[in-house]
Enzyme design. Structure first.
Site, PDB file in Angstrom:
ATOM      1  N   CYS A  86       0.831  -1.198   0.000  1.00 61.22           N
ATOM      2  CA  CYS A  86       0.000   0.000   0.000  1.00 61.22           C
ATOM      3  C   CYS A  86       0.873   1.259   0.000  1.00 61.22           C
ATOM      4  CB  CYS A  86      -0.988  -0.038   1.154  1.00 61.22           C
ATOM      5  SG  CYS A  86      -2.348   1.099   0.887  1.00 61.22           S
ATOM      6  N   HIS A 178      -3.667  -5.201   0.957  1.00 59.18           N
ATOM      7  CA  HIS A 178      -3.056  -5.589   2.239  1.00 59.18           C
ATOM      8  C   HIS A 178      -3.059  -7.111   2.388  1.00 59.18           C
ATOM      9  CE1 HIS A 178      -2.560  -1.624   4.147  1.00 59.18           C
ATOM     10  NE2 HIS A 178      -3.556  -1.284   3.361  1.00 59.18           N
ATOM     11  N   GLU A 180      -1.604  -8.735   4.673  1.00 59.95           N
ATOM     12  CA  GLU A 180      -1.439  -9.113   6.084  1.00 59.95           C
ATOM     13  C   GLU A 180      -2.764  -9.276   6.815  1.00 59.95           C
ATOM     14  OE1 GLU A 180      -0.969  -6.220   4.681  1.00 59.95           O
ATOM     15  OE2 GLU A 180      -0.988  -4.510   6.025  1.00 59.95           O
TER      16      GLU A 180
HETATM   17  N1  LIG Z   1      -3.239   1.881   3.749  1.00 61.56           N
HETATM   18  C1  LIG Z   1      -2.329   2.668   3.242  1.00 61.56           C
HETATM   19  O1  LIG Z   1      -1.131   2.414   3.301  1.00 61.56           O
HETATM   20  C2  LIG Z   1      -2.824   3.955   2.639  1.00 61.56           C
HETATM   21  C3  LIG Z   1      -1.733   4.743   1.978  1.00 61.56           C
HETATM   22  C4  LIG Z   1      -2.181   6.136   1.595  1.00 61.56           C
HETATM   23  N2  LIG Z   1      -2.439   6.890   2.795  1.00 61.56           N
HETATM   24  C5  LIG Z   1      -3.451   6.036   0.738  1.00 61.56           C
HETATM   25  O2  LIG Z   1      -4.482   6.479   1.156  1.00 61.56           O
HETATM   26  O3  LIG Z   1      -3.391   5.495  -0.349  1.00 61.56           O
END
Ligand SMILES: NC(=O)CC[C@H](N)C(=O)O
Ligand SMILES: Nc1ncnc2c1ncn2[C@@H]1O[C@H](COP(=O)(O)OP(=O)(O)OP(=O)(O)O)[C@@H](O)[C@H]1O
Ligand SMILES: O=c1[nH]c(=O)c2[nH+]cn([C@@H]3O[C@H](COP(=O)(O)O)[C@@H](O)[C@H]3O)c2[nH]1
Ligand SMILES: [Mg+2]
Length: 537
Positions: A86, A178, A180
């Protein structure tokens, strides 16, 4: 000196403040690969080991924000595989001249990832054997809008054309989803492809391996004569740590339990019996309740309570160590063989305690000071030895079972060192402690009777500093309120409140109001963590 990183291949997770960072660490460990979390501000030149691979976590920030956290660019020259998750993907791309911008619609929830095939029909090593399509979980407001040079697409979703990318020649990967969280069902396998196949980590992080190596390390650290005193509470962590220490250095280890005046009902006595009888560890119980309670007099502020208790604990341990040394000197003077100095203090500190104290959470870093991490004295003479410092609670329990610690001890709910002082919301007095001890005891007794103890991760009563009106025997009462808390949690970093059968709650409430003088009302806490925490203070 042997170091954990020499013994186990290590994945370094750099934390940019995502609420899931610690889960990445857990998933690696579930794959039997040792992983460690460090703040994203960690510089490579100050790193005292070489990781086999690096994972960049998510973050609440946007890479293009002026105050956004950035990784030391040296990580990209370390010559080890890197996986960005991310924000981690966005950070990697941003460093390599890709473009990140705000999405039209922020995406929070499930998505289908289409795995891209190369010209020859093969899929990337990161997704090998995982099928053409997988359900993944997304939580982002930004995304990659322009690929960095020398990268190619390895997966896409309907809204994110660059949902998974890889470098053309280096082992650098980025994924927008994600892996995880359990909402990405194949997520753990994706992490597995990275840490096992791409980084080539040996999968030998098991508690069986850990025991032998840790015992050897303790022996080396303590030397042939060094003596250790151990702070034990009867909780799982310190019990396992004490048993491990006992295995390593036998009777050069002295366990000390401090009765700080804010323990649960009859706890000092029970723990004494339990450690002597069940574990054969020699234990001194020091009654320091007067000292603790006098220092806590009139103190309401939660952080001050925690610091007072943390500091007083150390004062007591140092005094006890001095007593043991004097005794050894006297014995020596009367002809007994010489004993080494007490140089070490054993603590049962766990990895979540460490993570909460070091992790990168932006400007408001400290949520609460755990007494054994932030509450220590600066000029303490004893050096700390913390064999569980790298372990999560379930790993400690597994270790306890391997050390033949009885199941009822291994399954004990955690109890914080600052004890009832952080469950009495106003000033701590002997009377308030007594009320809470009685209520808490009834609560836990009924939970056990109902067969629910092992389904709950932690349960306790809290004494509120307010009074409410009630009626008993036709008379008006104006008394205090007890709040009951029970949570289920994998690792106490997040937690959900427990769904009690109504009849159990009814019985608990009725017993507390009937049997505990000073209480006329009982409430049940239905807050999860976050936004609440497990303890009230
Ligand atoms: N979950 C995250 O790592 C978000 C990363 C960044 N803040 C976004 O909104 O894309
Ligand atoms: N009453 C006490 N006497 C001596 N040491 C204590 C006491 N309470 C806490 N400690 C020390 O502080 C450490 C941290 O406390 P903590 O409650 O996190 O762990 P624990 O009591 O060992 O296990 P658990 O989390 O299951 O209660 C303990 O491992 C122990 O070293
Ligand atoms: O030994 C401890 N010393 C402390 O100062 C302390 N504060 C919280 N806890 C325990 O940590 C877990 C998470 O609690 P919180 O959500 O309240 O931070 C829960 O299990 C809490 O009981 C402590 N344990
Ligand atoms: Mg405890």
């Amino acid at each position: 000196m042997a170091d954990i990183h020499d013994q186990f291949d290590t994945i370094l997770i750099l934390d940019f403040g995502s609420q899931y960072s610690h889960l990445i660490t857990r998933r690696c460990r579930e794959l039997n690969v040792y992983a460690e979390l460090m703040p994203c501000t960690q510089t490579i030149k100050d790193l005292n080991f070489k990781p086999k691979g690096i994972i960049l976590s998510g973050s609440p920030y946007s890479v293009y924000d002026a105050d956004a956290p950035h990784v030391d660019p040296e990580v990209f020259s370390l010559g080890v595989p890197i996986l960005g998750i991310c924000y981690g993907l966005q950070e990697m791309a941003w460093n390599m001249k890709g473009k990140v911008s705000k999405c039209d619609h922020r995406e929070y929830g499930f998505a289908q990832l289409q795995v891209s095939k190369s010209g020859s029909g093969s899929v990337d090593a990161l997704f090998e054997g995982l099928g053409d399509e997988m359900q993944v979980w997304m939580s982002h407001g930004d995304q990659l809008s322009e690929m960095p040079p020398e990268f190619h697409i390895i997966g896409r979703t309907q809204t994110a054309p660059y949902a998974a990318i890889a470098h053309d020649s280096k082992p650098f990967y980025g994924i927008q989803f994600h892996p995880e969280v359990t909402h990405s069902p194949l997520g753990k396998q994706v992490i597995g492809r990275f840490v096992l196949n791409i980084c080539g980590c040996a999968a030998h992080w098991t508690m069986e391996e850990f025991i032998g190596k840790e015992i050897a390390r303790i022996r080396q650290v303590c030397g042939p004569k060094g003596r250790v005193i151990g702070a034990v509470s009867g909780g799982v962590d310190s019990t396992v740590a004490a048993k491990l220490m006992h295995e390593a250095i036998g009777d050069r280890f002295h366990a000390i339990m401090v009765d700080n005046g804010v323990l649960r009902l009859n706890e000092a006595k029970q723990v004494h019996e339990m450690l002597n009888k069940d574990l054969g560890v020699n234990l001194t119980v020091v009654d320091a309740s007067d000292l603790f309670l006098s220092r806590l007099e009139g103190v309401e502020d939660p952080e001050r309570k925690r610091k007072i208790i943390g500091n007083t604990f150390i004062n007591i341990f140092e005094a006890e160590a001095a007593k043991l040394e004097e005794q050894a000197e006297r014995e020596e003077a009367s002809g007994a063989s010489s004993k080494g100095k007490i140089e070490w203090l054993l603590q049962g500190t766990l990895y979540p305690d460490v993570i909460e104290s070091i992790s990168f959470k932006g400007p408001s870093a400290t949520i609460k000071t755990h007494h054994n991490v932030g509450g220590l004295l600066k000029d303490m003479r004893l050096k700390l030895i913390e064999p569980l410092r790298e372990l999560f609670k379930d790993e400690v329990r597994a270790l306890g079972r391997l050390l033949s610690i009885p199941e009822h001890l291994v399954q004990r709910h955690p109890f914080p060192g600052p004890g009832l002082a952080i469950r009495i919301l106003g000033p701590v007095t002997r009377d308030q402690v007594k009320i809470l001890q009685l209520a808490d005891n009834i609560y836990i007794e009924e939970i056990r009777k109902a067969g629910l103890y092992n389904q709950i991760s932690q349960a306790f009563a809290v004494l509120l500093p307010v009074k409410a009106v009630g009626v008993m025997g036709d008379k008006r009462t104006y008394e205090q309120v007890i709040a009951l808390r029970a949570v289920q949690s994998e690792d106490f970093m997040t937690a959900d409140w427990f769904f009690f059968p109504a009849d159990v709650l009814r019985r608990i409430s009725s017993r507390i109001t009937n049997e505990v003088e000073g209480i006329n009302r009982v409430t049940y806490d239905i807050s999860s963590k976050p936004p609440a925490t497990v303890e009230w203070l």
